[in-house]
Design an enzyme around this catalytic site. Structure first.
Site, mmCIF file in Angstrom:
data_model
loop_
_atom_site.group_PDB
_atom_site.id
_atom_site.type_symbol
_atom_site.label_atom_id
_atom_site.label_comp_id
_atom_site.label_asym_id
_atom_site.label_seq_id
_atom_site.Cartn_x
_atom_site.Cartn_y
_atom_site.Cartn_z
ATOM 1 N N ASP A 122 0.781 -1.246 0.000
ATOM 2 C CA ASP A 122 0.000 0.000 0.000
ATOM 3 C C ASP A 122 0.807 1.287 0.000
ATOM 4 O OD1 ASP A 122 1.144 0.047 2.489
ATOM 5 O OD2 ASP A 122 -0.696 -0.281 3.614
ATOM 6 N N GLU A 165 -0.170 -9.129 -0.991
ATOM 7 C CA GLU A 165 -0.798 -8.562 0.205
ATOM 8 C C GLU A 165 -1.984 -7.665 -0.208
ATOM 9 O OE1 GLU A 165 0.508 -5.441 3.149
ATOM 10 O OE2 GLU A 165 1.311 -7.168 4.181
ATOM 11 N N GLU A 188 -2.308 5.092 2.681
ATOM 12 C CA GLU A 188 -2.202 3.673 2.321
ATOM 13 C C GLU A 188 -3.544 3.031 1.957
ATOM 14 O OE1 GLU A 188 -0.738 5.075 4.948
ATOM 15 O OE2 GLU A 188 1.415 4.754 4.678
ATOM 16 N N HIS A 222 5.819 5.721 13.392
ATOM 17 C CA HIS A 222 6.244 6.530 12.235
ATOM 18 C C HIS A 222 5.111 7.049 11.363
ATOM 19 C CE1 HIS A 222 5.284 3.581 9.057
ATOM 20 N NE2 HIS A 222 5.606 2.658 9.941
ATOM 21 N N ARG A 242 2.061 8.625 9.194
ATOM 22 C CA ARG A 242 1.626 9.984 8.881
ATOM 23 C C ARG A 242 0.468 10.454 9.769
ATOM 24 N NH1 ARG A 242 3.294 12.203 3.686
ATOM 25 N NH2 ARG A 242 4.898 10.672 3.254
ATOM 26 N N HIS A 302 12.574 5.600 13.311
ATOM 27 C CA HIS A 302 12.439 5.733 11.854
ATOM 28 C C HIS A 302 13.292 6.915 11.384
ATOM 29 C CE1 HIS A 302 10.443 6.426 7.967
ATOM 30 N NE2 HIS A 302 9.800 5.267 8.106
HETATM 31 C C1 UD1 Z 1 6.566 5.031 3.888
HETATM 32 C C2 UD1 Z 1 5.201 4.628 3.334
HETATM 33 C C3 UD1 Z 1 4.378 3.962 4.413
HETATM 34 C C4 UD1 Z 1 5.147 2.846 5.073
HETATM 35 C C5 UD1 Z 1 6.483 3.354 5.567
HETATM 36 C C6 UD1 Z 1 7.292 2.231 6.142
HETATM 37 C C7 UD1 Z 1 4.130 6.047 1.668
HETATM 38 C C8 UD1 Z 1 3.322 7.256 1.435
HETATM 39 N N1 UD1 Z 1 4.465 5.822 2.920
HETATM 40 O O1 UD1 Z 1 6.333 6.046 4.873
HETATM 41 O O2 UD1 Z 1 3.214 3.441 3.829
HETATM 42 O O3 UD1 Z 1 4.409 2.377 6.173
HETATM 43 O O4 UD1 Z 1 7.194 3.912 4.460
HETATM 44 O O5 UD1 Z 1 8.371 2.715 6.888
HETATM 45 O O6 UD1 Z 1 4.447 5.332 0.752
HETATM 46 N N2 UD1 Z 1 13.977 8.500 5.308
HETATM 47 C C9 UD1 Z 1 15.366 8.412 5.312
HETATM 48 N N3 UD1 Z 1 15.939 7.204 5.010
HETATM 49 C C10 UD1 Z 1 15.226 6.097 4.733
HETATM 50 C C11 UD1 Z 1 13.829 6.192 4.752
HETATM 51 C C12 UD1 Z 1 13.204 7.390 5.023
HETATM 52 O O7 UD1 Z 1 16.053 9.393 5.566
HETATM 53 O O8 UD1 Z 1 15.816 5.043 4.478
HETATM 54 C C13 UD1 Z 1 13.322 9.799 5.647
HETATM 55 C C14 UD1 Z 1 13.392 10.796 4.485
HETATM 56 O O9 UD1 Z 1 13.522 12.081 5.014
HETATM 57 C C15 UD1 Z 1 12.014 10.629 3.854
HETATM 58 C C16 UD1 Z 1 11.164 10.412 5.085
HETATM 59 O O10 UD1 Z 1 11.950 9.577 5.920
HETATM 60 O O11 UD1 Z 1 11.609 11.771 3.127
HETATM 61 C C17 UD1 Z 1 9.808 9.822 4.854
HETATM 62 O O12 UD1 Z 1 9.874 8.754 3.934
HETATM 63 P P1 UD1 Z 1 8.564 8.380 3.049
HETATM 64 O O13 UD1 Z 1 8.872 7.185 2.220
HETATM 65 O O14 UD1 Z 1 8.027 9.579 2.398
HETATM 66 O O15 UD1 Z 1 7.470 8.044 4.134
HETATM 67 P P2 UD1 Z 1 7.457 7.044 5.336
HETATM 68 O O16 UD1 Z 1 6.912 7.800 6.493
HETATM 69 O O17 UD1 Z 1 8.747 6.355 5.489
HETATM 70 N N1 UDP Z 2 11.711 -3.293 11.104
HETATM 71 C C1 UDP Z 2 13.098 -3.450 11.017
HETATM 72 N N2 UDP Z 2 13.900 -2.623 11.766
HETATM 73 C C2 UDP Z 2 13.401 -1.660 12.562
HETATM 74 C C3 UDP Z 2 11.985 -1.495 12.634
HETATM 75 C C4 UDP Z 2 11.172 -2.325 11.882
HETATM 76 O O1 UDP Z 2 13.579 -4.315 10.301
HETATM 77 O O2 UDP Z 2 14.177 -0.958 13.225
HETATM 78 C C5 UDP Z 2 10.854 -4.169 10.286
HETATM 79 C C6 UDP Z 2 9.712 -4.852 10.997
HETATM 80 O O3 UDP Z 2 10.115 -6.108 11.496
HETATM 81 C C7 UDP Z 2 8.654 -4.971 9.908
HETATM 82 C C8 UDP Z 2 8.908 -3.775 9.047
HETATM 83 O O4 UDP Z 2 10.227 -3.330 9.340
HETATM 84 O O5 UDP Z 2 8.835 -6.120 9.118
HETATM 85 C C9 UDP Z 2 7.908 -2.712 9.334
HETATM 86 O O6 UDP Z 2 8.291 -1.532 8.736
HETATM 87 P P1 UDP Z 2 7.590 -0.158 9.046
HETATM 88 O O7 UDP Z 2 7.080 -0.167 10.445
HETATM 89 O O8 UDP Z 2 8.549 0.891 8.647
HETATM 90 O O9 UDP Z 2 6.403 -0.145 7.993
HETATM 91 P P2 UDP Z 2 4.895 -0.645 8.003
HETATM 92 O O10 UDP Z 2 4.881 -2.085 8.333
HETATM 93 O O11 UDP Z 2 4.180 0.202 9.007
HETATM 94 O O12 UDP Z 2 4.406 -0.361 6.633
#
Ligand code: UD1
Ligand code: UDP
Length: 387
Positions: free
Chosen positions: A114, A136, A150, A226, A228, A260
């Site tokens: 999603d 999924e 999502e 983490h 939104r 995160h």
């Molecule tokens: C995204 C997904 C969310 C998912 C989550 C898992 C969307 C809209 N959101 O949210 O569905 O649950 O990932 O974690 O698709 N960043 C880093 N390094 C990384 C990753 C993220 O610096 O490796 C920071 C960056 O500033 C980035 C911000 O996190 O802009 C947010 O990342 P983004 O992918 O926009 O949204 P998530 O909140 O991570």
């Molecule tokens: N996870 C990880 N390291 C971390 C936190 C989470 O490997 O420090 C794994 C966790 O086991 C799960 C996935 O990341 O499989 C969940 O990711 P996240 O919570 O970012 O996204 P969501 O599941 O909410 O989309």
């Protein structure tokens, strides 16, 4: 760590004869964890030519997973930038993925779950008139804005998909209600259980990954947050509640919080919990140590989707920091409770579980409703039949 262009595998461009070409598309940490078992079974099977395209909507958090499962990308859009809007990510991923799909001409594109990468990948496959499989599929809350974005990403991807790999009967029923034809829905379990069981079995020493002074002899509360919907005031309330409980129970409780990478989350966590001696704010953990950390935790407090599915398989109670969940199975099974995202409800929810042994034991002994650890193999075999 190699730069992205060096991490991309050098592969022949042509489709191998007699093999079905599958292009797996993902971009964030959870998608990578849940697609990794599928990448591995497809790449090990001579009936398939399986390629991987990552948007790298996440960077470090994605790379951790790729390394853990020893998979590499054939295409890497290297998209992560701080402060991008949803539209920025959608537009970039859509253009980039359409070009990759046009070049690869796969027999099927597979997207997962999603995220924005998921929706962009689905739309790009549609624009290229390539069949789409949704892994999924079928999770729903029925609330357009929760989880945001999502829920809508999942609904729209469901409209575009030809093959729907639903993790549970509940998700199958949701798809039927959305007018998806029954013969295109396949209940497979969730590949996250495959990933988890493969990883937990191989074990790991947490001390190698966590250098914070955690007292492992105490009760461990694992916190991740983490989403939104929780940014801003809700997250402030959640972190305040955890802080207050950690202060009060300093003799018996240790909180470990892999934070995160999102700067909005990091700043608030540091402000509200950074100076508590028994709250350990650490970097996102690689998947292997994170799985181990879940397994040694007393309880897990999270707004993560994936963690809600994994923790029941480890017999760990989960308190979910949301008002609604698209994963009602574990709530029904009794191992997950929704405690909302306000200071009061979080405070009350955590306290109850830490102080009432009856409630705790009932949650810790419930069963995992998300599959038997072979979902990727079921999906592979279905693809072999339908393609
Ligand atoms: C995204 C997904 C969310 C998912 C989550 C898992 C969307 C809209 N959101 O949210 O569905 O649950 O990932 O974690 O698709 N960043 C880093 N390094 C990384 C990753 C993220 O610096 O490796 C920071 C960056 O500033 C980035 C911000 O996190 O802009 C947010 O990342 P983004 O992918 O926009 O949204 P998530 O909140 O991570
Ligand atoms: N996870 C990880 N390291 C971390 C936190 C989470 O490997 O420090 C794994 C966790 O086991 C799960 C996935 O990341 O499989 C969940 O990711 P996240 O919570 O970012 O996204 P969501 O599941 O909410 O989309």
């Amino acid at each position: 760590m190699l730069p992205p262009e060096k991490r991309v595998k050098q592969m022949p461009d042509k489709k191998m004869p007699d093999k079905k070409k599958v292009l797996l598309v993902f971009g964030t940490r959870p998608e990578a964890i849940k697609m990794a078992p599928l990448v591995r079974v497809l790449q090990a099977d001579e009936r398939f030519d399986a390629r991987v395209a990552v948007t790298a909507q996440h960077r470090e958090m994605l790379d951790q997973v790729m390394e853990c499962f020893d998979i590499s990308a054939d295409h890497d859009l290297n998209m992560m930038k701080h402060g991008q809007t949803l539209s920025d990510i959608t537009a970039g991923a859509l253009c980039g993925l359409q070009a990759i799909i046009a070049e690869e001409r796969p027999d099927v594109v597979l997207v997962h779950g999603d995220t924005t990468t998921t929706l962009a990948g689905a739309l790009a496959a549609f624009y290229e008139k390539v069949p789409l499989g949704h892994v999924e599929a079928g999770l729903r809350t029925g609330d357009k804005f929760a989880p945001y974005p999502e829920e809508m990403n999942r609904c729209l991807t469901g409209q575009l998909a030809d093959y729907h790999f639903a993790p549970t009967e509940t998700s199958r029923d949701n798809l039927l209600r959305a007018q998806v034809a029954a013969q295109n829905i396949f209940v497979t379990g969730n590949t996250v259980i495959d990933a988890l069981l493969q990883t937990v079995e191989s074990g790991c020493d947490l001390a190698e990954y966590i250098d914070a002074p955690v007292d492992w002899s105490k009760k461990i509360l694992l916190l991740t947050c983490h989403r939104r919907e929780n940014w801003g005031e809700p997250m402030r309330g959640i972190f305040r509640a955890v802080r207050e409980i950690a202060d009060e129970m300093a003799d018996e409780l240790q909180v470990v919080c892999p934070v995160h990478k999102n700067p909005l989350v990091r700043e608030l966590a540091a402000e509200l919990m950074g100076d508590a001696p028994n709250i350990h704010l650490i970097e996102p953990l690689e998947y292997r140590p994170f799985s181990k950390l879940m397994s040694v935790s007393h309880l897990i407090v999270t707004d993560s989707g994936g963690v809600q599915e994994e923790a029941p398989a480890l017999g760990k109670p989960v308190l979910v920091l949301r008002e609604v969940t698209e994963r009602p199975e574990a709530v029904a099974a009794g191992t997950v409770r929704l405690i909302g995202n306000s200071y009061d409800s979080v405070n009350e929810g955590i306290r109850l579980l830490l102080t009432d042994a009856g409630v705790y034991n009932a949650m810790a002994n419930a069963a995992n409703p998300y599959g038997d650890g072979h979902a990727a193999e079921y999906i592979r075999d279905i693809l072999a039949k339908v393609l």
